[in-house]
Design an enzyme around this catalytic site. Structure first.
Site, PDB file in Angstrom:
ATOM      1  N   ASN A   9       0.879  -1.176  -0.236  1.00  0.00           N
ATOM      2  CA  ASN A   9       0.170   0.075   0.155  1.00  0.00           C
ATOM      3  C   ASN A   9       0.835   1.198  -0.088  1.00  0.00           C
ATOM      4  O   ASN A   9       1.545   1.759   1.083  1.00  0.00           O
ATOM      5  CB  ASN A   9      -0.752   0.082   1.133  1.00  0.00           C
ATOM      6  CG  ASN A   9      -1.790   1.141   1.353  1.00  0.00           C
ATOM      7  OD1 ASN A   9      -1.644   1.776   0.764  1.00  0.00           O
ATOM      8  ND2 ASN A   9      -2.835   1.148   2.196  1.00  0.00           N
ATOM      9  N   ARG A  93      -2.893  -1.907  -3.166  1.00  0.00           N
ATOM     10  CA  ARG A  93      -3.945  -0.868  -3.389  1.00  0.00           C
ATOM     11  C   ARG A  93      -3.869  -0.037  -4.202  1.00  0.00           C
ATOM     12  O   ARG A  93      -2.853   0.639  -4.352  1.00  0.00           O
ATOM     13  CB  ARG A  93      -3.743  -0.293  -1.910  1.00  0.00           C
ATOM     14  CG  ARG A  93      -4.944   0.536  -1.956  1.00  0.00           C
ATOM     15  CD  ARG A  93      -4.772   1.713  -0.607  1.00  0.00           C
ATOM     16  NE  ARG A  93      -6.192   1.834  -0.278  1.00  0.00           N
ATOM     17  CZ  ARG A  93      -6.565   1.624   0.950  1.00  0.00           C
ATOM     18  NH1 ARG A  93      -5.423   1.245   1.866  1.00  0.00           N
ATOM     19  NH2 ARG A  93      -7.872   1.689   1.533  1.00  0.00           N
ATOM     20  N   HIS A 181     -12.639   3.911  -0.324  1.00  0.00           N
ATOM     21  CA  HIS A 181     -12.884   3.040   0.991  1.00  0.00           C
ATOM     22  C   HIS A 181     -13.557   1.574   0.633  1.00  0.00           C
ATOM     23  O   HIS A 181     -14.021   1.033   1.396  1.00  0.00           O
ATOM     24  CB  HIS A 181     -13.521   3.659   2.284  1.00  0.00           C
ATOM     25  CG  HIS A 181     -12.586   4.616   2.420  1.00  0.00           C
ATOM     26  ND1 HIS A 181     -13.237   5.968   3.061  1.00  0.00           N
ATOM     27  CD2 HIS A 181     -11.171   4.923   2.939  1.00  0.00           C
ATOM     28  CE1 HIS A 181     -12.388   6.710   3.654  1.00  0.00           C
ATOM     29  NE2 HIS A 181     -10.940   6.195   3.311  1.00  0.00           N
ATOM     30  N   HIS A 208     -16.742   4.227   7.767  1.00  0.00           N
ATOM     31  CA  HIS A 208     -15.289   4.242   7.899  1.00  0.00           C
ATOM     32  C   HIS A 208     -14.827   5.378   8.464  1.00  0.00           C
ATOM     33  O   HIS A 208     -14.485   6.358   7.559  1.00  0.00           O
ATOM     34  CB  HIS A 208     -14.828   3.597   6.568  1.00  0.00           C
ATOM     35  CG  HIS A 208     -13.191   3.485   6.454  1.00  0.00           C
ATOM     36  ND1 HIS A 208     -12.708   2.624   6.354  1.00  0.00           N
ATOM     37  CD2 HIS A 208     -12.457   4.372   6.494  1.00  0.00           C
ATOM     38  CE1 HIS A 208     -11.325   2.581   6.531  1.00  0.00           C
ATOM     39  NE2 HIS A 208     -11.150   3.792   6.591  1.00  0.00           N
ATOM     40  N   ASN A 211      -8.398   8.533   9.140  1.00  0.00           N
ATOM     41  CA  ASN A 211      -7.976  10.095   8.838  1.00  0.00           C
ATOM     42  C   ASN A 211      -8.843  10.392   7.646  1.00  0.00           C
ATOM     43  O   ASN A 211      -9.169  11.655   7.468  1.00  0.00           O
ATOM     44  CB  ASN A 211      -6.701  10.066   8.406  1.00  0.00           C
ATOM     45  CG  ASN A 211      -5.698   9.963   9.651  1.00  0.00           C
ATOM     46  OD1 ASN A 211      -5.934  10.648  10.679  1.00  0.00           O
ATOM     47  ND2 ASN A 211      -4.828   9.139   9.858  1.00  0.00           N
ATOM     48  N   ARG A 241      -9.410  16.922   5.692  1.00  0.00           N
ATOM     49  CA  ARG A 241     -10.257  17.341   4.343  1.00  0.00           C
ATOM     50  C   ARG A 241     -11.480  17.913   4.565  1.00  0.00           C
ATOM     51  O   ARG A 241     -12.132  17.433   5.566  1.00  0.00           O
ATOM     52  CB  ARG A 241     -10.518  16.232   3.475  1.00  0.00           C
ATOM     53  CG  ARG A 241      -9.392  15.528   2.864  1.00  0.00           C
ATOM     54  CD  ARG A 241      -9.207  14.196   2.196  1.00  0.00           C
ATOM     55  NE  ARG A 241      -8.349  13.136   2.706  1.00  0.00           N
ATOM     56  CZ  ARG A 241      -8.500  11.958   2.505  1.00  0.00           C
ATOM     57  NH1 ARG A 241      -9.605  11.268   1.999  1.00  0.00           N
ATOM     58  NH2 ARG A 241      -7.549  11.086   3.194  1.00  0.00           N
ATOM     59  N   GLU A 379      -8.206  -3.736   5.433  1.00  0.00           N
ATOM     60  CA  GLU A 379      -8.111  -3.624   3.889  1.00  0.00           C
ATOM     61  C   GLU A 379      -6.878  -4.531   3.405  1.00  0.00           C
ATOM     62  O   GLU A 379      -7.058  -5.047   2.326  1.00  0.00           O
ATOM     63  CB  GLU A 379      -7.744  -1.963   3.756  1.00  0.00           C
ATOM     64  CG  GLU A 379      -9.298  -1.168   4.109  1.00  0.00           C
ATOM     65  CD  GLU A 379      -8.800   0.067   4.305  1.00  0.00           C
ATOM     66  OE1 GLU A 379      -8.288   0.509   5.389  1.00  0.00           O
ATOM     67  OE2 GLU A 379      -9.154   0.788   3.326  1.00  0.00           O
TER      68      GLU A 379
HETATM   69  P1  ADP Z   1      -6.102   6.052   8.290  1.00  0.00           P
HETATM   70  O1  ADP Z   1      -7.230   6.362   7.602  1.00  0.00           O
HETATM   71  O2  ADP Z   1      -4.696   7.000   8.172  1.00  0.00           O
HETATM   72  O3  ADP Z   1      -5.761   4.560   8.172  1.00  0.00           O
HETATM   73  P2  ADP Z   1      -6.833   5.293  10.782  1.00  0.00           P
HETATM   74  O4  ADP Z   1      -7.984   4.505  10.559  1.00  0.00           O
HETATM   75  O5  ADP Z   1      -5.537   4.507  11.673  1.00  0.00           O
HETATM   76  O6  ADP Z   1      -6.339   6.206   9.812  1.00  0.00           O
HETATM   77  O7  ADP Z   1      -7.471   6.473  11.956  1.00  0.00           O
HETATM   78  C1  ADP Z   1      -6.777   7.539  12.273  1.00  0.00           C
HETATM   79  C2  ADP Z   1      -7.624   8.359  13.370  1.00  0.00           C
HETATM   80  O8  ADP Z   1      -8.094   7.506  14.431  1.00  0.00           O
HETATM   81  C3  ADP Z   1      -6.923   9.439  14.096  1.00  0.00           C
HETATM   82  O9  ADP Z   1      -7.861  10.571  14.268  1.00  0.00           O
HETATM   83  C4  ADP Z   1      -6.920   9.001  15.441  1.00  0.00           C
HETATM   84  O10 ADP Z   1      -6.964  10.088  16.274  1.00  0.00           O
HETATM   85  C5  ADP Z   1      -8.028   8.044  15.550  1.00  0.00           C
HETATM   86  N1  ADP Z   1      -8.074   7.187  16.687  1.00  0.00           N
HETATM   87  C6  ADP Z   1      -7.246   6.047  17.069  1.00  0.00           C
HETATM   88  N2  ADP Z   1      -7.275   5.670  18.224  1.00  0.00           N
HETATM   89  C7  ADP Z   1      -8.307   6.249  18.681  1.00  0.00           C
HETATM   90  C8  ADP Z   1      -8.900   6.458  20.164  1.00  0.00           C
HETATM   91  N3  ADP Z   1      -8.643   5.570  20.826  1.00  0.00           N
HETATM   92  N4  ADP Z   1      -9.787   7.147  20.234  1.00  0.00           N
HETATM   93  C9  ADP Z   1     -10.141   8.319  19.351  1.00  0.00           C
HETATM   94  N5  ADP Z   1      -9.961   8.131  18.087  1.00  0.00           N
HETATM   95  C10 ADP Z   1      -8.695   7.510  17.939  1.00  0.00           C
END
Ligand code: ADP
Length: 394
Positions: A9, A93, A181, A208, A211, A241, A379
């Site tokens: 990825n 990906r 996604h 989903h 970030n 975004r 994923e």
């Molecule tokens: P990506 O889209 O880059 O794969 P992730 O799915 O890892 O990202 O999600 C990242 C987000 O998840 C960030 O905003 C992070 O703060 C949030 N996050 C991760 N753990 C927690 C938690 N325990 N409580 C609240 N938000 C969380």
């Protein structure tokens, strides 16, 4: 000797990898890790199947690695740690499959050239996704490589659901809703029967929330509608975004504020969302820990917008049996799940507070009209499954 499928990825400054071992019908996770900060301070880390650290290297501040250097480093690392295993395929990906690719495909040079033509539709992602395919093909043209798309799952949507209300002369150029996604949604759709046959055979909304964030309406395992459209900046507010924006705002930025397209791109992709609204961070954890009024406002807006989209997607489904939260925020934040679900209470959603705090998987009360779940997505495993399927069909 065990067959290994490697999943890559690749993003603008990082390459994530996961090696899967074919064990009968299962795919077992082996070595996995990433190189981050390719152009600033590259850092490699890998873990083995037991999640023990298997390797780490930093190149130091100011060092630069190309994607090619990164791929070569990862493949040398995997070769030395391979043991008695054989690499049989690489799955990638690829963010955009356009209107044509409704399934994963063997990434032959012709297919890669065709996918390259979609770069204008996803300029920030597509070129980086395709680079590793070409790099690997140059040294291992014999090795099957498979492109797996974030858009493919949504090609099941009706033409109406995929259309913008624009003249045919514009839509015929590919200006339509693609949705993203899809690998995550497909994984959840495949996992859902284990959790709830009712949800799997009925109408579900999957949120989903990572970030990047989007939501998808799924009926009997097929995508019906999604919040992301032409690009991955549409729909929900995200880390940085903005999500849905009145297109008139873009005209105002161009004409009144004299912003050029680069400045607008930077604004809507990198300076907006949770970061822009809070002025503090695009990281949900940091906002939840903050007492600053702007952090609270950003969270209020985030939860409100999820609630509104639940209403819209429930309308597309003509009802709702289940709501599923997934990805970083959806899997880990009981507060965001609670707050988002509160905006959808009118649908008969009731959250079981202690189950929600405990992380689920089921977080709704037995009397809730709509089941609510928190289910981890995967994923990369979905990419590995597709890769196996495509290779086995050759
Ligand atoms: P990506 O889209 O880059 O794969 P992730 O799915 O890892 O990202 O999600 C990242 C987000 O998840 C960030 O905003 C992070 O703060 C949030 N996050 C991760 N753990 C927690 C938690 N325990 N409580 C609240 N938000 C969380």
């Amino acid at each position: 000797m065990t067959d290994v499928i490697l999943v890559l990825n690749a993003g603008s400054s990082s390459i994530k990898f996961r090696a899967y071992y074919r064990e009968g019908k299962e795919l077992g996770l082996g070595l996995h890790g990433q190189i981050e900060g390719l152009f600033s301070s590259p850092h490699f880390i890998a873990h083995d199947k037991n999640n023990e650290k298997a390797g780490e290297k930093s190149w130091g501040d100011g060092a630069k690695l190309s994607h090619e250097d990164g791929i070569h480093y990862i493949s040398a690392f995997l070769t030395t740690h391979r043991g008695d295993n054989r690499l049989v395929a690489v799955g990638h990906r690829v963010v955009h499959g356009g209107g044509k690719f409704a399934k994963s495909v063997l990434a032959t040079p012709d297919v890669v050239d065709e996918l390259d033509k979609l770069t204008p539709l996803a300029p920030l992602h597509q070129p980086h996704n395709l680079k590793p395919i070409r790099i690997i093909a140059a040294s291992r043209p014999d090795l099957p490589q498979v492109a797996c798309f974030d858009t493919a799952f949504h090609r099941a949507q009706t033409e109406v659901a995929q259309a913008f209300a624009l003249p045919e002369s514009i839509t015929s150029r590919g200006v339509r809703r693609y949705g993203f996604h899809g690998l995550s949604y497909e994984y959840i759709a495949q996992a859902l029967p284990e959790f709830s046959p009712r949800a799997a055979n009925g109408r579900a909304i999957v949120a989903h929330l990572g970030n990047g964030a989007s939501m998808c309406a799924i009926e009997k395992g097929r995508s019906v509608a999604s919040t992301m459209g032409f690009t991955a900046v549409d729909g929900l507010p995200m880390g940085t975004r903005c999500g849905s924006l009145d297109p008139g705002v873009l005209l105002y930025l161009l004409e009144e504020l004299k912003m050029d397209t680069h400045a607008i791109e930077d604004l809507i992709y990198k300076q907006s969302g949770l970061l822009g609204v809070s002025g503090i961070s695009g990281d949900m954890r940091k906002l939840l820990e903050s007492d600053a009024p702007r952090a609270r406002f950003a969270i209020d807006l985030y939860a409100y917008r999820i609630g509104r989209e639940i209403g819209s997607l429930a309308a597309a489904l003509q009802g709702l049996d289940a709501l599923v939260f997934t990805a970083g925020i959806g899997e880990n934040s009981a507060e965001i799940r609670r707050r988002a679900a509160r905006h959808a209470a009118w649908l008969g959603i009731e959250i079981d507070e202690s189950a929600n705090e405990a992380g689920g998987p089921r977080i709704s009360t037995p009397s809730s009209k709509v089941e609510v779940w928190a289910i981890p997505t995967d994923e990369e495993l979905m990419i590995a499954r597709h890769t196996r399927e495509v290779v086995d069909a050759q």
